[in-house]
Design a protein around this motif. Structure first.
Motif, PDB file in Angstrom:
ATOM      1  N   ARG A   1      54.464  29.656  47.940  1.00 39.30           N
ATOM      2  CA  ARG A   1      54.402  28.392  47.039  1.00 39.30           C
ATOM      3  C   ARG A   1      54.724  27.358  48.442  1.00 39.30           C
ATOM      4  NH1 ARG A   1      57.784  31.503  43.862  1.00 39.30           N
ATOM      5  NH2 ARG A   1      59.627  30.985  45.373  1.00 39.30           N
ATOM      6  N   TYR A   2      54.268  26.383  48.170  1.00 44.32           N
ATOM      7  CA  TYR A   2      54.409  24.888  48.942  1.00 44.32           C
ATOM      8  C   TYR A   2      54.962  24.130  47.966  1.00 44.32           C
ATOM      9  CZ  TYR A   2      51.636  26.926  52.664  1.00 44.32           C
ATOM     10  OH  TYR A   2      50.994  27.798  53.759  1.00 44.32           O
ATOM     11  N   GLY A   3      56.422  24.028  47.808  1.00 44.09           N
ATOM     12  CA  GLY A   3      56.921  22.988  47.037  1.00 44.09           C
ATOM     13  C   GLY A   3      56.747  23.523  45.488  1.00 44.09           C
ATOM     14  N   ASN A   4      56.146  22.919  44.539  1.00 43.78           N
ATOM     15  CA  ASN A   4      55.771  23.345  43.226  1.00 43.78           C
ATOM     16  C   ASN A   4      54.376  23.916  43.124  1.00 43.78           C
ATOM     17  OD1 ASN A   4      58.048  22.437  42.165  1.00 43.78           O
ATOM     18  ND2 ASN A   4      57.225  20.147  41.884  1.00 43.78           N
ATOM     19  N   LEU A   5      53.591  23.871  44.308  1.00 49.79           N
ATOM     20  CA  LEU A   5      52.337  24.439  44.362  1.00 49.79           C
ATOM     21  C   LEU A   5      52.348  25.844  44.507  1.00 49.79           C
ATOM     22  CD1 LEU A   5      49.032  23.869  44.235  1.00 49.79           C
ATOM     23  CD2 LEU A   5      49.370  23.705  46.854  1.00 49.79           C
ATOM     24  N   VAL A   6      51.973  26.439  43.592  1.00 43.24           N
ATOM     25  CA  VAL A   6      51.872  28.099  43.736  1.00 43.24           C
ATOM     26  C   VAL A   6      50.462  28.415  44.426  1.00 43.24           C
ATOM     27  CG1 VAL A   6      51.911  30.340  42.509  1.00 43.24           C
ATOM     28  CG2 VAL A   6      53.233  28.493  41.830  1.00 43.24           C
ATOM     29  N   VAL A   7      50.609  28.974  45.516  1.00 45.91           N
ATOM     30  CA  VAL A   7      49.346  29.276  46.285  1.00 45.91           C
ATOM     31  C   VAL A   7      48.930  30.809  46.166  1.00 45.91           C
ATOM     32  CG1 VAL A   7      48.191  29.203  48.672  1.00 45.91           C
ATOM     33  CG2 VAL A   7      49.910  27.483  47.999  1.00 45.91           C
ATOM     34  N   LEU A   8      49.797  31.575  46.323  1.00 43.45           N
ATOM     35  CA  LEU A   8      49.484  33.047  45.930  1.00 43.45           C
ATOM     36  C   LEU A   8      50.471  33.422  44.745  1.00 43.45           C
ATOM     37  CD1 LEU A   8      49.067  34.769  49.376  1.00 43.45           C
ATOM     38  CD2 LEU A   8      47.263  33.645  47.965  1.00 43.45           C
TER      39      LEU A   8
ATOM     40  N   GLY B   1      35.718  32.304  47.347  1.00 47.43           N
ATOM     41  CA  GLY B   1      36.343  31.744  46.278  1.00 47.43           C
ATOM     42  C   GLY B   1      36.446  30.061  46.474  1.00 47.43           C
ATOM     43  N   PRO B   2      36.640  29.283  45.342  1.00 50.84           N
ATOM     44  CA  PRO B   2      36.613  27.860  45.600  1.00 50.84           C
ATOM     45  C   PRO B   2      37.789  27.511  46.669  1.00 50.84           C
ATOM     46  CG  PRO B   2      37.492  28.295  43.387  1.00 50.84           C
ATOM     47  CD  PRO B   2      37.131  29.787  44.244  1.00 50.84           C
ATOM     48  N   SER B   3      37.462  26.013  47.106  1.00 53.39           N
ATOM     49  CA  SER B   3      38.571  25.774  48.173  1.00 53.39           C
ATOM     50  C   SER B   3      39.756  25.507  47.599  1.00 53.39           C
ATOM     51  CB  SER B   3      38.008  24.031  48.512  1.00 53.39           C
ATOM     52  OG  SER B   3      38.763  23.421  49.468  1.00 53.39           O
ATOM     53  N   GLY B   4      40.739  25.748  48.202  1.00 54.42           N
ATOM     54  CA  GLY B   4      42.235  25.685  47.609  1.00 54.42           C
ATOM     55  C   GLY B   4      42.563  27.121  47.043  1.00 54.42           C
ATOM     56  N   SER B   5      41.568  28.034  46.826  1.00 56.91           N
ATOM     57  CA  SER B   5      42.219  29.233  46.058  1.00 56.91           C
ATOM     58  C   SER B   5      43.151  30.046  46.738  1.00 56.91           C
ATOM     59  CB  SER B   5      40.996  29.973  45.517  1.00 56.91           C
ATOM     60  OG  SER B   5      40.169  30.515  46.561  1.00 56.91           O
ATOM     61  N   GLY B   6      43.459  30.028  47.969  1.00 55.38           N
ATOM     62  CA  GLY B   6      44.426  30.740  48.467  1.00 55.38           C
ATOM     63  C   GLY B   6      43.916  31.736  49.769  1.00 55.38           C
ATOM     64  N   LYS B   7      42.725  31.407  49.838  1.00 56.89           N
ATOM     65  CA  LYS B   7      42.098  32.431  50.769  1.00 56.89           C
ATOM     66  C   LYS B   7      42.572  32.653  52.442  1.00 56.89           C
ATOM     67  CE  LYS B   7      37.844  30.626  50.359  1.00 56.89           C
ATOM     68  NZ  LYS B   7      38.267  29.362  49.510  1.00 56.89           N
ATOM     69  N   THR B   8      42.626  31.502  52.890  1.00 58.82           N
ATOM     70  CA  THR B   8      43.151  31.474  54.067  1.00 58.82           C
ATOM     71  C   THR B   8      44.607  31.716  54.156  1.00 58.82           C
ATOM     72  OG1 THR B   8      41.356  29.667  55.032  1.00 58.82           O
ATOM     73  CG2 THR B   8      43.546  29.702  56.117  1.00 58.82           C
ATOM     74  N   THR B   9      45.235  31.569  53.060  1.00 58.58           N
ATOM     75  CA  THR B   9      46.621  31.717  53.145  1.00 58.58           C
ATOM     76  C   THR B   9      47.049  33.222  53.181  1.00 58.58           C
ATOM     77  OG1 THR B   9      46.961  29.870  51.842  1.00 58.58           O
ATOM     78  CG2 THR B   9      48.828  31.426  51.731  1.00 58.58           C
ATOM     79  N   VAL B  10      45.968  34.145  52.541  1.00 61.84           N
ATOM     80  CA  VAL B  10      46.123  35.512  52.795  1.00 61.84           C
ATOM     81  C   VAL B  10      46.442  35.936  54.188  1.00 61.84           C
ATOM     82  CG1 VAL B  10      44.884  37.538  52.413  1.00 61.84           C
ATOM     83  CG2 VAL B  10      45.172  35.890  50.451  1.00 61.84           C
TER      84      VAL B  10
ATOM     85  N   ASP C   1      38.331  34.157  59.737  1.00 60.24           N
ATOM     86  CA  ASP C   1      38.470  32.958  58.837  1.00 60.24           C
ATOM     87  C   ASP C   1      37.505  32.007  58.849  1.00 60.24           C
ATOM     88  OD1 ASP C   1      39.614  31.482  56.861  1.00 60.24           O
ATOM     89  OD2 ASP C   1      41.068  30.420  58.045  1.00 60.24           O
ATOM     90  N   GLU C   2      36.429  31.989  58.338  1.00 59.00           N
ATOM     91  CA  GLU C   2      35.249  31.207  58.075  1.00 59.00           C
ATOM     92  C   GLU C   2      34.927  31.124  59.499  1.00 59.00           C
ATOM     93  OE1 GLU C   2      36.124  27.500  55.589  1.00 59.00           O
ATOM     94  OE2 GLU C   2      37.364  28.840  54.488  1.00 59.00           O
ATOM     95  N   VAL C   3      34.570  31.968  60.066  1.00 61.88           N
ATOM     96  CA  VAL C   3      34.256  31.945  61.582  1.00 61.88           C
ATOM     97  C   VAL C   3      32.844  31.110  62.057  1.00 61.88           C
ATOM     98  CG1 VAL C   3      35.814  33.831  62.133  1.00 61.88           C
ATOM     99  CG2 VAL C   3      33.410  34.222  61.627  1.00 61.88           C
TER     100      VAL C   3
HETATM  101  N1  LIG Z   1      51.179  23.814  55.042  1.00 59.55           N
HETATM  102  C1  LIG Z   1      50.864  23.519  53.935  1.00 59.55           C
HETATM  103  N2  LIG Z   1      51.514  22.831  53.059  1.00 59.55           N
HETATM  104  C2  LIG Z   1      51.200  22.390  51.675  1.00 59.55           C
HETATM  105  N3  LIG Z   1      50.107  22.830  51.161  1.00 59.55           N
HETATM  106  C3  LIG Z   1      49.524  23.668  51.888  1.00 59.55           C
HETATM  107  C4  LIG Z   1      49.905  24.164  53.217  1.00 59.55           C
HETATM  108  N4  LIG Z   1      48.760  25.039  53.572  1.00 59.55           N
HETATM  109  C5  LIG Z   1      47.910  25.298  52.409  1.00 59.55           C
HETATM  110  N5  LIG Z   1      48.287  24.366  51.650  1.00 59.55           N
HETATM  111  C6  LIG Z   1      47.658  24.379  50.167  1.00 59.55           C
HETATM  112  O1  LIG Z   1      47.476  25.415  49.711  1.00 59.55           O
HETATM  113  C7  LIG Z   1      46.310  25.919  49.065  1.00 59.55           C
HETATM  114  C8  LIG Z   1      45.536  26.917  49.395  1.00 59.55           C
HETATM  115  O2  LIG Z   1      45.059  26.615  50.705  1.00 59.55           O
HETATM  116  P1  LIG Z   1      44.259  27.646  51.508  1.00 59.55           P
HETATM  117  O3  LIG Z   1      43.952  27.101  52.789  1.00 59.55           O
HETATM  118  O4  LIG Z   1      44.687  29.084  51.603  1.00 59.55           O
HETATM  119  O5  LIG Z   1      42.852  27.662  50.466  1.00 59.55           O
HETATM  120  P2  LIG Z   1      41.446  28.197  50.814  1.00 59.55           P
HETATM  121  O6  LIG Z   1      41.177  28.846  49.520  1.00 59.55           O
HETATM  122  O7  LIG Z   1      41.558  28.929  52.150  1.00 59.55           O
HETATM  123  O8  LIG Z   1      40.427  26.858  50.814  1.00 59.55           O
HETATM  124  P3  LIG Z   1      39.373  26.422  51.937  1.00 59.55           P
HETATM  125  O9  LIG Z   1      38.042  27.345  51.375  1.00 59.55           O
HETATM  126  O10 LIG Z   1      39.220  25.017  51.386  1.00 59.55           O
HETATM  127  O11 LIG Z   1      39.767  26.756  53.251  1.00 59.55           O
HETATM  128  C9  LIG Z   1      45.628  24.506  48.962  1.00 59.55           C
HETATM  129  O12 LIG Z   1      45.739  23.656  47.831  1.00 59.55           O
HETATM  130  C10 LIG Z   1      46.098  23.794  50.103  1.00 59.55           C
HETATM  131  O13 LIG Z   1      46.170  22.367  50.331  1.00 59.55           O
END
Ligand SMILES: Nc1ncnc2c1ncn2[C@@H]1O[C@H](COP(=O)(O)OP(=O)(O)OP(=O)(O)O)[C@@H](O)[C@H]1O
Length: 273
Positions: free
Chosen positions: A29-36, A53-62, A190-192
């Motif tokens: 989570r980032y604050g209230n935002l559940v990323v995974l 997956g779409p932008s913001g779906s958590g791919k890079t976070t993995v 990561d999106e190389v």
């Molecule tokens: N350091 C951070 N602080 C707050 N929110 C973050 C942080 N890093 C990522 N996020 C949020 O977490 C969510 C997932 O981010 P992530 O980069 O994993 O998405 P993604 O699927 O890889 O997107 P994209 O295809 O646009 O790269 C997004 O809403 C992003 O704004």
């Protein structure tokens, strides 16, 4: 199963039977935002997995969590049969835990969208820095290995060049050689190709294709190149709002997606090309 029981159970299995990477109920989570959101994902040894997956779906976070660039809020990540993130959660880590984490982490190499090469170092220097300082390799051995890798990515004649003297595609190939110089078991991409001019994409994908064919690496790739994912990956995972909404072999996921979100996403991607 408790975390301790899970760790004991997993340790009892032989390493070869275990997946190379396992996300077990992982939350971020980032604050209230559940990323995974309670993510479960297993990647077998030598398996090539594409994450779409779409932008913001958590791919890079993995990928960032596997690289220990982010702290975990829940669950455990296992690499090569060893848990890594139960320690990342616990605030101040004791030195033994840090050492363990560094060792597990050293099994993973990552290539980023924006190359991240050291600008003041040549291609060769970029590839020997970490093997010498982290792996304590001799300079001679590190140079021999780096030369071999730069040759493999088609840059034998560019090893004395600085990043500013190389094209984006060449810089990205140096970044791949640099990651491989650390002898990882798992490679993350990561999106190389996202930051490259279209005519340079092919040369980087060629290197990744070659790596996949000739090396027994486990590969996890976040990509917007659907054609490449279809041709290269053993399995494709479609992420939506921090969860795997659908996964399968490329022919099935691209040819006959079942989930409505996957269908919408693939339709939108196809319409945009
Ligand atoms: N350091 C951070 N602080 C707050 N929110 C973050 C942080 N890093 C990522 N996020 C949020 O977490 C969510 C997932 O981010 P992530 O980069 O994993 O998405 P993604 O699927 O890889 O997107 P994209 O295809 O646009 O790269 C997004 O809403 C992003 O704004």
């Amino acid at each position: 199963m408790t975390e301790v029981t899970a760790i004991k159970t997993s340790a009892a299995q032989s390493a070869a039977e275990q997946p190379m990477v396992r996300f077990e109920n992982v939350c971020k989570r980032y604050g209230n935002l559940v990323v995974l959101d309670d993510l479960n994902l297993e990647i077998a040894r030598g398996e090539k997995v594409a994450i779409i997956g779409p932008s913001g779906s958590g791919k890079t976070t993995v990928l960032r969590m596997l690289m220990t660039l982010e702290r975990i809020d829940g669950g455990v990540i296992w690499v090569d049969g060893e848990p890594m993130t139960h320690m990342m959660r616990s605030g101040q880590m004791v030195p033994a835990a840090q050492k363990h984490l560094r060792r597990v982490r050293s099994k993973i190499g990552m290539v980023f969208q924006h190359f991240n090469l050291f600008p003041h170092m040549t291609a060769l220097q970029n590839c020997i820095e970490a093997p010498i300082t982290v792996l304590k390799m001799s300079r001679k051995e590190a140079e021999a290995r780096a030369t071999e890798l730069l040759d493999m990515v088609g840059l034998a004649d560019k090893k004395g060049h600085y990043p500013a003297q190389l094209s984006g595609g060449q810089q990205q190939r140096v970044a791949i050689a640099r990651a491989l110089a650390m002898r990882p078991k798992v490679m993350l991409f990561d999106e190389v190709t996202s930051a490259l001019d279209p005519e340079l994409v092919g040369e980087v994908l060629h290197v990744i294709r070659q790596l996949g064919a000739e090396h027994d690496l486990t590969m996890l790739m976040v990509t917007h190149q659907m054609g490449f994912a279809k041709e290269f990956a053993d399995r494709v995972c479609f992420f939506y709002q921090g969860k795997i909404a659908e996964q399968g072999v490329p022919q099935e996921l691209f040819g006959a997606p079942k989930n409505e979100r996957t269908k919408q996403f693939l339709r939108a991607v196809l319409e945009s090309v």
